[in-house]
Design a protein around this motif. Structure first.
Motif, short mmCIF file in Angstrom:
data_model
loop_
_atom_site.label_atom_id
_atom_site.label_comp_id
_atom_site.label_asym_id
_atom_site.label_seq_id
_atom_site.Cartn_x
_atom_site.Cartn_y
_atom_site.Cartn_z
N UNK A 214 -25.84 0.98 78.39
CA UNK A 214 -27.19 0.91 78.92
C UNK A 214 -27.13 1.49 80.33
N UNK A 215 -27.87 2.57 80.57
CA UNK A 215 -27.78 3.31 81.82
C UNK A 215 -29.12 3.26 82.55
N UNK A 216 -29.06 2.99 83.85
CA UNK A 216 -30.24 3.01 84.71
C UNK A 216 -30.19 4.25 85.58
N UNK A 217 -31.29 4.99 85.61
CA UNK A 217 -31.41 6.17 86.46
C UNK A 217 -32.55 5.96 87.45
N UNK A 218 -32.24 6.02 88.73
CA UNK A 218 -33.24 5.88 89.79
C UNK A 218 -33.52 7.26 90.37
N UNK A 219 -34.80 7.59 90.51
CA UNK A 219 -35.21 8.88 91.07
C UNK A 219 -35.99 8.62 92.36
N UNK A 220 -35.50 9.22 93.45
CA UNK A 220 -36.11 9.05 94.77
C UNK A 220 -36.81 10.35 95.16
N UNK A 221 -38.02 10.22 95.73
CA UNK A 221 -38.81 11.39 96.13
C UNK A 221 -39.06 11.38 97.63
N UNK A 235 -24.46 -1.76 81.42
CA UNK A 235 -23.65 -2.44 80.41
C UNK A 235 -22.88 -1.39 79.61
N UNK A 236 -21.71 -1.79 79.10
CA UNK A 236 -20.93 -0.87 78.27
C UNK A 236 -20.05 -1.65 77.30
N UNK A 237 -20.04 -1.22 76.05
CA UNK A 237 -19.11 -1.74 75.03
C UNK A 237 -18.29 -0.56 74.52
N UNK A 271 -40.49 6.21 94.06
CA UNK A 271 -39.28 5.80 93.34
C UNK A 271 -39.65 5.60 91.87
N UNK A 272 -38.83 6.14 90.98
CA UNK A 272 -38.97 5.91 89.54
C UNK A 272 -37.69 5.29 89.01
N UNK A 273 -37.82 4.49 87.95
CA UNK A 273 -36.67 3.87 87.30
C UNK A 273 -36.76 4.14 85.80
N UNK A 274 -35.67 4.63 85.22
CA UNK A 274 -35.62 4.93 83.79
C UNK A 274 -34.37 4.29 83.18
N UNK A 275 -34.46 3.98 81.88
CA UNK A 275 -33.34 3.37 81.18
C UNK A 275 -33.02 4.17 79.92
N UNK A 276 -31.73 4.26 79.63
CA UNK A 276 -31.24 5.02 78.48
C UNK A 276 -30.14 4.23 77.79
#
Length: 370
Positions: A214-221, A235-237, A271-276
């Motif tokens: 589970x990856x969080x990506x933060x984008x700053x402008x 998180x990682x398995x 600021x944006x927050x995305x999850x993958x």
């Protein structure tokens, strides 16, 4: 010291609120002797800041460029006693000054990241004539209402696949194939992301490992339009190697979502927050990983079809009332995975940060039954 106790006391034992809720409490002041003052005020501030630096050029032409941006969301000020003009006196003893502030609905969630933050805090000021003012800061977490029920895509199943070959043009191996599937797009903190994944290694290489993240990506402008992204694994398995010609299917594994800020950081424009969720397969020797990503949404109000699976234990309100089905269930709380961070510049001469100057934002989580 005339002031022996100076506190902002909130009715909510955890300083966490949804946008639109009312924050109620009192300022408590205990005096060892009579105190002269002009006013005691309480302000609630909220804003976002972005800040980072980059180096450009080399040698004598090397320069450092600072990128920044700012947005303001809240600036509410209450006079608890006094008008700020006329001198008054408070007698020795304890004094309570109650307050109540209703939050606007269009507030972004509290956020703390590598190059930016959204913060909300109370500042109580004792205006003392001919003396240094006394200031007290208390940081609170505010969570925007991201209702997954308003997103028609939240219930849709998702799937993605990827293929990779190894070797040069005249001598390639068989392909490495991977497929990742999720039952839906939308989740809330405290929920488990269940998935299915299959890896087919038709190459002549050993795949040293496979992992699901589970990856969080933060984008700053910045104000100039410049953007900067920071990607971190929440998180990682990991599973063992896959031999040439073999296959592997992931099963009985889920990703339990910890307390996190909601996706997109709605109402914040800088600021944006995305999850993958990403399936990654790592080949032995020379060769890049095969990555199969699927973007997911993390909200703050769960899908209605899941209400019956939410554990409301210890979730009653301050008067013991249970949540109603049309409103978000009251949250349980956990520290955000970023950990505690000091608030720069908050403490100084005449200033106090309630709680020792450290702040750990907390986000609502839900406990799902069975």
């Amino acid at each position: 010291m005339k002031i022996t106790k100076f506190e902002i006391q909130l009715q909510n034992p955890q300083p966490v609120y949804y946008a639109g809720q009312t924050i109620a409490g009192q300022v408590y002041l205990e005096l060892a002797a009579e105190l002269d003052f002009r006013a005691i005020t309480l302000a609630l501030h909220g804003d976002a800041n972005v800040n980072w630096t980059e180096h450009h050029g080399s040698g004598k032409n090397r320069r450092t460029v600072r990128y920044h941006n700012h947005e303001n969301y809240l600036n509410i000020k209450l006079y608890l006693i006094g008008d700020g003009k006329e001198k008054s006196k408070l007698q020795a003893g304890g004094h309570n000054f109650p307050f109540s502030i209703t939050l606007p609905m269009n507030l972004p969630s509290t956020f703390m990241g590598a190059h930016g933050r959204v913060l909300y805090y109370f500042k109580c000021n004792i205006d003392r004539p001919w003396k240094r003012d006394n200031n007290l800061h208390l940081y609170v977490t505010i969570v925007s209402l991201y209702d997954l029920n308003n997103d028609p895509n939240a219930v849709k199943p998702l799937s993605n696949n990827g293929t990779k070959t190894f070797g040069c043009l005249c001598c390639t191996t068989g392909p490495l194939n991977a497929t990742l599937s999720l039952p839906k797009l939308g989740y809330v903190c405290g929920e488990t992301i269940f998935f299915s994944a299959n890896i087919e290694n038709l190459s002549s290489k050993v795949m040293t490992k496979s992992s699901i993240k589970l990856i969080q990506t933060d984008v700053y402008r910045a104000s100039t339009g410049k953007q900067r992204s920071v990607r971190r694994t929440i998180l990682s398995h990991q599973e063992a190697s896959i031999a040439p010609g073999a296959s592997f299917t992931w099963g009985n594994v889920g990703l339990l979502i910890p307390p996190l800020p909601p996706s997109q950081l709605i109402y914040c424009n800088i600021i944006d927050v995305y999850y993958t969720v990403e399936l990654s397969v790592d080949p032995s020797g020379i060769g890049f990983d095969l990555n199969v990503p699927i973007n997911v949404t993390i909200g703050t109000i769960p899908l209605r079809q899941q209400y019956q699976h939410i554990n409301y234990q210890n979730a009653a309100g301050p008067s013991g009332e249970l949540p109603d089905a049309s409103a978000p269930p009251p949250p349980s709380y956990g520290e955000v995975v970023h950990g505690k961070e000091a608030i720069e510049g908050a403490e100084g001469e005449g200033n106090t940060v309630q709680g020792g100057g450290m702040y750990a934002p907390q986000y609502p989580t839900y406990e799902f039954k069975g």
